[in-house]
Each structure stands twice: as structure tokens, then as C-alpha cells.
Design a protein around this motif. Structure first.
Motif, mmCIF file in Angstrom:
data_model
loop_
_atom_site.group_PDB
_atom_site.id
_atom_site.type_symbol
_atom_site.label_atom_id
_atom_site.label_comp_id
_atom_site.label_asym_id
_atom_site.label_seq_id
_atom_site.Cartn_x
_atom_site.Cartn_y
_atom_site.Cartn_z
ATOM 1 N N GLN B 6 -17.617 35.750 6.091
ATOM 2 C CA GLN B 6 -18.177 34.450 5.770
ATOM 3 C C GLN B 6 -19.499 34.652 5.060
ATOM 4 O O GLN B 6 -20.236 35.591 5.360
ATOM 5 C CB GLN B 6 -18.451 33.640 7.043
ATOM 6 N N THR B 20 -21.932 24.616 0.538
ATOM 7 C CA THR B 20 -20.593 25.114 0.852
ATOM 8 C C THR B 20 -20.678 26.458 1.544
ATOM 9 O O THR B 20 -21.435 27.345 1.119
ATOM 10 C CB THR B 20 -19.747 25.250 -0.422
ATOM 11 N N TYR B 22 -18.411 29.781 2.611
ATOM 12 C CA TYR B 22 -17.209 30.459 2.120
ATOM 13 C C TYR B 22 -16.649 31.408 3.163
ATOM 14 O O TYR B 22 -17.401 32.076 3.882
ATOM 15 C CB TYR B 22 -17.531 31.233 0.842
ATOM 16 N N THR B 73 -13.041 27.143 2.267
ATOM 17 C CA THR B 73 -14.407 26.659 2.139
ATOM 18 C C THR B 73 -14.649 25.515 3.109
ATOM 19 O O THR B 73 -13.719 24.768 3.472
ATOM 20 C CB THR B 73 -14.710 26.167 0.712
ATOM 21 N N HIS B 75 -17.270 22.459 3.142
ATOM 22 C CA HIS B 75 -18.291 21.788 2.347
ATOM 23 C C HIS B 75 -19.009 20.751 3.197
ATOM 24 O O HIS B 75 -18.367 19.971 3.911
ATOM 25 C CB HIS B 75 -17.677 21.117 1.114
#
Lengths: 113, 112
Positions: B6, B20, B22, B73, B75
Motif C-alpha cells: 500500500q 487516493t 493505492y 484504490t 479514494h
């Protein structure tokens, strides 16, 4: 009602001792798990148990042994505790090995001194 | 063993901003979960993503899954202080026993 419950919440013990952590789920799930979360918050699976089949993460020392008296319980027994075993241990359950959304217990913070 | 990364590991953002998180994973999986953990607490399931292209939204959080890119993702829109927590992604390891492998976690702090 607590869906996945663990006892105790805190456990402080000396090196070399043997201890157990209990876990019970009332969700009717078929699969239960033990996870270890270290001081850096990394979460790693230790065991999964489904229909009497035990899947072991090969990195787990054999001092750790899960015991399941029935489908609703998966206890964790630890022999000869070491300093490095200090962590938070989470029990979890999921509906099955197909529906794997895991529901977690509140965790047991184990401190070995 | 399925590897999960991450980024970022730590995220400090002001209220009202967007960002965001990831999650990349190493082997094929078309099922992925996002969890939230408050300090000293357990993990709470946020989203279940079950196929390529899946998108789920709940309040200010939206999660998506691209199985071909092995990427998910999370967000955050117009962050508020209550979103401060650690967020974990957890893809299912479909090469083995379908266990969940957790990412490193992203510790989010939303500053008023």
C-alpha cells in the motif's frame, strides 16, 4: 451481542510460559482464523480452520497451535513464550472459504516480559 | 505467498481535501476487501470488491478494483476528521486457501 469475542483482552506473561487465548463466534460461520499484528501494524495470517481442515502459515513456529472444540470456537495455544511473540492477536471468522469477508474480534494484546 | 503493498504508509491531509490510497498485489485475485482500524481497536470491513472494474462508494470513501493491473484504490473525498484511522486492503489469495493477505496499512490523519 459481540459477533466474534476473544478473551483475554490483555495478557502479560513471562518468557517460557504457556498461554491460551480463546475465541468464539456466534455468526454461524464455517471458517475461523488467527492473525498476528506486530508493533508496526503489519497483519499476518497464522491459521485458517474450516470444517476440521487446518491451513497453517508455514512461517508460524510450531509453538503455536490452534484448537477447535467445535465450529464456533478456535482457541490459540502458545508454548514456551518468547519476547518476539509480543503482539496483538486477532481472531476472525468468515462465512466459508468461498465468502471470505472476515469479521474480527477485538484483539488480545500479548506482552511477554 | 501473496504480497500486498500500500502507499502511502502515512498520510496527513487537511479537512476538505481529496486523496487516493493505492494497493498493489502480486498474484491474480478478483476479490479484495478494504478494512478500517481505529487506534487500539479491531478491524471493520468497509468494502468488498468482487470483480474487475468493481466500484463501491460509502459516504466520502470510494473503492475500486482493477484485477488486470492488480491494483485497488481507496479514494477519499472532502476528508473529515472522523476518517482518521488506518486503512488496510486485503486481496484474497486464490492460488491457495482463499485466505486474505493484508497490506501494510495506510495511517490517515485528517487535520482540522
Amino acid at each position: 451481542d459481540t459477533a466474534v469475542s476473544q478473551t483475554p483482552k490483555y495478557l502479560v506473561t513471562q518468557m517460557g510460559n504457556d498461554k491460551s487465548i480463546k475465541c468464539e463466534q456466534n455468526l454461524g460461520h464455517d471458517t475461523m482464523y488467527w492473525y498476528k499484528q506486530d508493533s508496526k501494524k503489519f497483519l499476518k495470517i497464522m491459521f485458517s480452520y474450516n470444517n476440521k481442515e487446518l491451513i497453517i502459515n508455514e512461517t508460524v513456529p510450531n509453538r503455536f497451535s490452534p484448537k477447535s472444540p467445535d465450529k464456533a470456537h478456535l482457541n490459540l495455544h502458545i508454548n514456551s513464550l518468547e519476547l518476539g511473540d509480543s503482539a496483538v492477536y486477532f481472531c476472525a471468522s468468515s462465512d466459508s472459504m468461498v465468502n471470505t469477508e472476515a469479521f474480527f474480534g477485538q484483539g488480545t494484546r500479548l506482552t511477554v516480559v | 505467498e501473496l504480497k500486498v503493498e500500500q502507499n502511502p504508509l502515512f498520510l496527513s491531509m487537511q479537512e476538505g481535501k481529496n486523496y487516493t490510497i493505492y494497493c498493489n498485489y502480486s498474484t491474480t485475485s478478483d476479490r479484495l476487501y478494504w478494512y478500517r482500524q481505529d487506534p487500539g481497536k479491531s478491524l471493520e470491513s468497509l468494502f468488498v470488491l468482487l470483480s474487475n472494474g468493481a466500484v463501491k462508494q460509502e459516504g466520502r470513501l470510494m473503492a475500486s478494483l482493477d484485477t488486470k493491473a492488480r491494483l485497488s484504490t481507496l479514494h477519499i473525498t472532502a476528508a473529515v476528521h472522523d476518517l482518521s484511522a488506518t486503512y488496510f486492503c486485503a486481496p484474497e489469495d486464490q492460488t491457495g486457501a482463499n485466505n486474505l493477505f493484508f497490506g501494510t496499512g495506510t495511517r490517515l490523519t485528517v487535520i482540522p
